[in-house]
Design a protein around this motif. Structure first.
Motif, PDB file in Angstrom:
ATOM      1  N   GLU A 203       0.845  -1.157   0.125  1.00 10.99           N
ATOM      2  CA  GLU A 203      -0.112   0.087  -0.117  1.00 10.99           C
ATOM      3  C   GLU A 203       0.659   1.122  -0.128  1.00 10.99           C
ATOM      4  O   GLU A 203       1.812   1.383   0.688  1.00 10.99           O
ATOM      5  CB  GLU A 203      -0.869   0.070   1.385  1.00 10.99           C
ATOM      6  CG  GLU A 203      -1.681  -0.870   1.003  1.00 10.99           C
ATOM      7  CD  GLU A 203      -3.104  -0.389   0.250  1.00 10.99           C
ATOM      8  OE1 GLU A 203      -3.247   0.667  -0.091  1.00 10.99           O
ATOM      9  OE2 GLU A 203      -3.867  -1.398  -0.303  1.00 10.99           O
ATOM     10  N   ILE A 204       0.646   2.107  -1.034  1.00 14.59           N
ATOM     11  CA  ILE A 204       1.295   3.436  -0.849  1.00 14.59           C
ATOM     12  C   ILE A 204       0.359   4.571  -0.863  1.00 14.59           C
ATOM     13  O   ILE A 204      -0.825   4.599  -1.201  1.00 14.59           O
ATOM     14  CB  ILE A 204       2.030   3.674  -2.304  1.00 14.59           C
ATOM     15  CG1 ILE A 204       1.335   3.416  -3.444  1.00 14.59           C
ATOM     16  CG2 ILE A 204       3.051   2.517  -2.501  1.00 14.59           C
ATOM     17  CD1 ILE A 204       1.745   3.954  -4.768  1.00 14.59           C
ATOM     18  N   ASN A 205       0.978   5.580  -0.383  1.00 13.89           N
ATOM     19  CA  ASN A 205       0.403   6.887  -0.130  1.00 13.89           C
ATOM     20  C   ASN A 205       0.098   7.984  -1.274  1.00 13.89           C
ATOM     21  O   ASN A 205      -0.821   8.442  -1.517  1.00 13.89           O
ATOM     22  CB  ASN A 205       0.728   7.726   1.109  1.00 13.89           C
ATOM     23  CG  ASN A 205       0.246   6.801   2.442  1.00 13.89           C
ATOM     24  OD1 ASN A 205      -0.677   5.902   2.518  1.00 13.89           O
ATOM     25  ND2 ASN A 205       1.207   6.760   3.574  1.00 13.89           N
ATOM     26  N   ALA A 206       1.400   8.106  -1.760  1.00 16.68           N
ATOM     27  CA  ALA A 206       1.571   9.143  -2.669  1.00 16.68           C
ATOM     28  C   ALA A 206       2.723   8.934  -3.592  1.00 16.68           C
ATOM     29  O   ALA A 206       3.567   8.151  -3.055  1.00 16.68           O
ATOM     30  CB  ALA A 206       1.556  10.482  -2.172  1.00 16.68           C
ATOM     31  N   ILE A 207       2.870   9.615  -4.751  1.00 19.53           N
ATOM     32  CA  ILE A 207       4.072   9.314  -5.511  1.00 19.53           C
ATOM     33  C   ILE A 207       4.562  10.937  -5.641  1.00 19.53           C
ATOM     34  O   ILE A 207       3.850  11.980  -5.798  1.00 19.53           O
ATOM     35  CB  ILE A 207       3.609   9.063  -7.020  1.00 19.53           C
ATOM     36  CG1 ILE A 207       3.088   7.750  -6.961  1.00 19.53           C
ATOM     37  CG2 ILE A 207       5.015   8.936  -7.879  1.00 19.53           C
ATOM     38  CD1 ILE A 207       2.330   7.247  -8.243  1.00 19.53           C
ATOM     39  N   ARG A 208       6.016  10.970  -5.227  1.00 18.75           N
ATOM     40  CA  ARG A 208       6.761  12.038  -5.199  1.00 18.75           C
ATOM     41  C   ARG A 208       7.992  12.137  -5.715  1.00 18.75           C
ATOM     42  O   ARG A 208       8.712  11.114  -6.049  1.00 18.75           O
ATOM     43  CB  ARG A 208       7.032  12.430  -3.678  1.00 18.75           C
ATOM     44  CG  ARG A 208       6.007  12.224  -2.576  1.00 18.75           C
ATOM     45  CD  ARG A 208       5.039  13.608  -2.340  1.00 18.75           C
ATOM     46  NE  ARG A 208       4.457  13.291  -1.307  1.00 18.75           N
ATOM     47  CZ  ARG A 208       3.117  14.215  -1.313  1.00 18.75           C
ATOM     48  NH1 ARG A 208       2.980  15.091  -2.162  1.00 18.75           N
ATOM     49  NH2 ARG A 208       2.342  13.727  -0.105  1.00 18.75           N
ATOM     50  N   TYR A 209       8.273  13.305  -6.480  1.00 18.66           N
ATOM     51  CA  TYR A 209       9.671  13.472  -7.083  1.00 18.66           C
ATOM     52  C   TYR A 209      10.385  14.571  -6.213  1.00 18.66           C
ATOM     53  O   TYR A 209      11.592  14.732  -6.596  1.00 18.66           O
ATOM     54  CB  TYR A 209       9.396  13.744  -8.605  1.00 18.66           C
ATOM     55  CG  TYR A 209       8.703  14.953  -8.833  1.00 18.66           C
ATOM     56  CD1 TYR A 209       9.407  16.191  -8.829  1.00 18.66           C
ATOM     57  CD2 TYR A 209       7.497  15.079  -8.905  1.00 18.66           C
ATOM     58  CE1 TYR A 209       8.758  17.650  -9.101  1.00 18.66           C
ATOM     59  CE2 TYR A 209       6.632  16.552  -9.332  1.00 18.66           C
ATOM     60  CZ  TYR A 209       7.547  17.350  -9.301  1.00 18.66           C
ATOM     61  OH  TYR A 209       6.832  18.663  -9.348  1.00 18.66           O
TER      62      TYR A 209
ATOM     63  N   SER B  38      12.015  15.155  -2.837  1.00 19.39           N
ATOM     64  CA  SER B  38      12.428  14.289  -1.652  1.00 19.39           C
ATOM     65  C   SER B  38      12.138  15.080  -0.513  1.00 19.39           C
ATOM     66  O   SER B  38      11.956  14.479   0.752  1.00 19.39           O
ATOM     67  CB  SER B  38      13.757  13.866  -1.736  1.00 19.39           C
ATOM     68  OG  SER B  38      14.858  14.911  -1.556  1.00 19.39           O
ATOM     69  N   ARG B  39      12.090  16.557  -0.728  1.00 19.01           N
ATOM     70  CA  ARG B  39      11.617  17.234   0.608  1.00 19.01           C
ATOM     71  C   ARG B  39      10.153  17.056   1.141  1.00 19.01           C
ATOM     72  O   ARG B  39       9.716  17.288   2.201  1.00 19.01           O
ATOM     73  CB  ARG B  39      11.956  18.528   0.328  1.00 19.01           C
ATOM     74  CG  ARG B  39      13.353  19.082   0.203  1.00 19.01           C
ATOM     75  CD  ARG B  39      13.530  20.328  -0.243  1.00 19.01           C
ATOM     76  NE  ARG B  39      13.093  20.279  -1.782  1.00 19.01           N
ATOM     77  CZ  ARG B  39      12.916  21.498  -2.316  1.00 19.01           C
ATOM     78  NH1 ARG B  39      13.520  22.702  -2.304  1.00 19.01           N
ATOM     79  NH2 ARG B  39      12.297  21.543  -3.742  1.00 19.01           N
ATOM     80  N   LYS B  40       9.411  16.436   0.049  1.00 17.63           N
ATOM     81  CA  LYS B  40       8.019  16.272   0.372  1.00 17.63           C
ATOM     82  C   LYS B  40       7.542  14.846   0.872  1.00 17.63           C
ATOM     83  O   LYS B  40       6.300  14.490   0.873  1.00 17.63           O
ATOM     84  CB  LYS B  40       7.407  16.815  -0.784  1.00 17.63           C
ATOM     85  CG  LYS B  40       7.319  18.107  -1.056  1.00 17.63           C
ATOM     86  CD  LYS B  40       6.487  18.796  -2.240  1.00 17.63           C
ATOM     87  CE  LYS B  40       6.671  20.378  -2.353  1.00 17.63           C
ATOM     88  NZ  LYS B  40       6.058  21.012  -3.498  1.00 17.63           N
ATOM     89  N   VAL B  41       8.641  13.878   0.513  1.00 16.62           N
ATOM     90  CA  VAL B  41       8.148  12.575   1.013  1.00 16.62           C
ATOM     91  C   VAL B  41       7.789  12.345   2.382  1.00 16.62           C
ATOM     92  O   VAL B  41       8.360  12.977   3.409  1.00 16.62           O
ATOM     93  CB  VAL B  41       9.590  11.780   0.594  1.00 16.62           C
ATOM     94  CG1 VAL B  41       9.393  10.204   1.086  1.00 16.62           C
ATOM     95  CG2 VAL B  41       9.807  11.947  -0.945  1.00 16.62           C
ATOM     96  N   SER B  42       6.637  11.314   2.483  1.00 14.90           N
ATOM     97  CA  SER B  42       6.479  11.076   3.743  1.00 14.90           C
ATOM     98  C   SER B  42       6.170   9.515   3.954  1.00 14.90           C
ATOM     99  O   SER B  42       6.409   9.051   2.994  1.00 14.90           O
ATOM    100  CB  SER B  42       5.420  11.759   4.354  1.00 14.90           C
ATOM    101  OG  SER B  42       4.524  12.188   3.480  1.00 14.90           O
ATOM    102  N   GLU B  43       6.172   9.036   5.033  1.00 13.00           N
ATOM    103  CA  GLU B  43       5.846   7.522   5.228  1.00 13.00           C
ATOM    104  C   GLU B  43       4.961   7.177   4.296  1.00 13.00           C
ATOM    105  O   GLU B  43       3.842   7.602   4.259  1.00 13.00           O
ATOM    106  CB  GLU B  43       5.455   7.387   6.705  1.00 13.00           C
ATOM    107  CG  GLU B  43       5.450   6.198   7.297  1.00 13.00           C
ATOM    108  CD  GLU B  43       6.816   5.589   7.488  1.00 13.00           C
ATOM    109  OE1 GLU B  43       7.233   4.309   7.279  1.00 13.00           O
ATOM    110  OE2 GLU B  43       7.802   6.325   7.889  1.00 13.00           O
ATOM    111  N   GLY B  44       5.467   6.064   3.578  1.00 14.02           N
ATOM    112  CA  GLY B  44       4.403   5.398   2.967  1.00 14.02           C
ATOM    113  C   GLY B  44       4.321   5.779   1.299  1.00 14.02           C
ATOM    114  O   GLY B  44       3.550   5.206   0.594  1.00 14.02           O
TER     115      GLY B  44
END
Length: 78
Positions: free
Chosen positions: A22-28, A30-36
């Motif tokens: 299970e994933i929460n979001a897709i980010r490019y 790295s400063r906005k990455v959070s758990e999952g």
């Protein structure tokens, strides 16, 4: 949503881990990455996202999408 659902219909090579997570979001960014989240390492004009993979992993990224050969932290799907 499951990572396998996001990847459905795409051509990719799984280097490690599995896609049934299970994933929460897709980010490019790295400063906005959070758990999952999934981190996508993008090569830009000024910086290369591959250099931010360790930072994204330390913030809880469960998976990384990348273009070039690179070291992937343990426990991260690549």
């Amino acid at each position: 949503m499951k990572l396998s659902d996001v990847l459905e219909g795409l051509e990719y090579e799984l280097v490690s881990g599995g896609t049934d997570i299970e994933i929460n979001a897709i980010r490019y960014d790295s400063r906005k990455v959070s758990e999952g989240d999934v981190f996508v390492a993008v090569k830009g004009l000024k910086t290369d996202g591959h250099g931010y993979i360790p930072s994204a992993a330390s913030k809880g990224a469960l998976a990384v999408v990348f273009e070039d050969d690179t070291d992937i932290p343990a426990g991260v799907t690549a």
